[in-house]
Structures are given as C-alpha cells and as structure tokens.
Design an enzyme around this catalytic site. Structure first.
Site, short mmCIF file in Angstrom:
data_model
loop_
_atom_site.label_atom_id
_atom_site.label_comp_id
_atom_site.label_asym_id
_atom_site.label_seq_id
_atom_site.Cartn_x
_atom_site.Cartn_y
_atom_site.Cartn_z
N GLY A 46 -7.27 -12.71 -61.58
CA GLY A 46 -6.69 -12.99 -60.27
C GLY A 46 -6.02 -11.74 -59.73
N GLN A 51 -0.36 -6.97 -54.54
CA GLN A 51 -0.63 -6.12 -55.70
C GLN A 51 -1.44 -4.88 -55.31
OE1 GLN A 51 -1.93 -9.64 -58.26
NE2 GLN A 51 -1.14 -8.17 -59.76
N CYS A 89 -0.35 -9.59 -66.47
CA CYS A 89 -0.46 -9.32 -65.04
C CYS A 89 -0.93 -7.88 -64.88
CB CYS A 89 0.90 -9.51 -64.38
SG CYS A 89 0.89 -9.23 -62.60
N LEU A 90 -1.83 -7.67 -63.94
CA LEU A 90 -2.32 -6.33 -63.68
C LEU A 90 -1.21 -5.41 -63.18
CD1 LEU A 90 -5.77 -7.20 -62.05
CD2 LEU A 90 -5.29 -6.54 -64.43
N HIS A 131 0.28 -18.43 -60.77
CA HIS A 131 0.66 -17.02 -60.97
C HIS A 131 0.40 -16.21 -59.69
CE1 HIS A 131 0.85 -13.25 -63.52
NE2 HIS A 131 0.20 -12.81 -62.46
N GLU A 132 -0.78 -16.36 -59.13
CA GLU A 132 -1.11 -15.57 -57.94
C GLU A 132 -0.31 -16.00 -56.72
OE1 GLU A 132 -2.59 -12.84 -58.41
OE2 GLU A 132 -3.31 -13.34 -60.40
N HIS A 135 3.04 -14.39 -56.57
CA HIS A 135 3.03 -13.02 -56.04
C HIS A 135 3.26 -13.01 -54.53
CE1 HIS A 135 2.08 -10.25 -59.26
NE2 HIS A 135 1.09 -11.04 -59.70
#
Length: 167
Positions: A46, A51, A89-90, A131-132, A135
């Site tokens: 994701g 991000q 997480c990226l 999660h996304e 953000h």
C-alpha cells in the site's frame, strides 16, 4: 510512469491532513500510476499520496490478490473484529511494530474514474486499508504500536538463534 521518492519519518508532510480530491485530472491520474510503480518497486502492499509528498486523499493498495485498488477520498464506514499483528511501512524502513486493527472493514471511496465504490476487506486487506487511511490524516503506525517499534533485523536474528538452538 515514474518512481517517486518515498518520504520517511521525520518529513513533516507525513504528519499533515490531506485534502479531498474534487475531480480527476491528468496530473492526478499520473500520480496514481506513479504511486503503483513506486509501491511495487519498494515491495509494498500500500501507498498513500502523502508518502510521495502529495497532500491528497488518495491511496493505492495491492495485497497480491489480483485486485489492485485505487481509493480516492476513502472512508471506513464499518469495522468489526480485532487482529493484532506486525506492521511495517515504506516511510519507516527497517522497522515494525505490533498494531491492533479491526479484522473486517467496509470502506466507501471513489475509484480512479471518480465512481463510488465500496470495498470490503478482511485480515491483511483490512489492515492495509486502515494503515493507508491513517496516512491521510497524518497518523503513522508507530503512533499505534502496542510496544513501540523495533528493527526488523532484530526479529530475523532472534529467529536465526532459535533455529540454531533447535539443531
């Protein structure tokens, strides 16, 4: 399409609330393509627009179930159950933390063509959606981690030690 730079923890853009998308533009369409390419290149499941430095309510998700998702202006309208598990997480490379999330969610959003959609997710997909969407409101999983975050390598070393002891 292009691979964009993924913003990492400490970048103030990750803590800002995103603005809704009013209409699809060529620029936003390119952003979505770039987000998928960036996510796949980084081996993620994701990615949210902040991000990659864009404060718009857009996320892309692909939990490798042959159903890549584009969610524009997403909103969770139902949730139930609970799952506790590790998240990464990226934007926090090399780290993980255990987070409690609903096991089932229903999310209303717009698709890439700005048509209303409803996505229902369980387990990994439910976790990825939550999660996304966090953000988009400036929330990182580390804010929710039960016992804080830890280095992924530390976990791998523990598994190696256990395997050595078992031999």
């Amino acid at each position: 399409m292009a691979i964009r730079n993924i913003r990492v923890d400490g970048d103030e853009v990750l803590r800002k609330k995103c603005k809704p998308v009013e209409k699809m533009t060529e620029r936003l369409s390119t952003l979505i393509d770039d987000m998928f390419e960036t996510m796949y290149e980084a081996n993620g499941v994701g990615l949210a627009a902040p991000q990659v430095g864009v404060l718009r309510r857009i996320v892309v998700i692909d939990v490798m179930d042959d159903n890549p998702l584009v969610l524009i202006n997403p909103e969770i309208v139902e949730q139930d159950g609970e799952q506790i598990g590790p998240e990464g997480c990226l934007s926090l490379p090399g780290l993980q933390g255990d987070v409690a999330r609903p096991n089932h969610v229903v999310c209303k959003a717009l698709d890439r063509d700005m048509n209303p959609i409803t996505v229902e997710g369980e387990e990994l997909l439910a976790r990825a959606i939550c999660h996304e969407l966090d953000h988009l409101d400036g929330i990182l999983y580390k804010d929710l981690a039960i016992d804080g975050v830890y280095k992924v390598e530390a976990v791998e070393e523990e598994f190696e030690e256990i395997e050595e002891e078992e031999e």
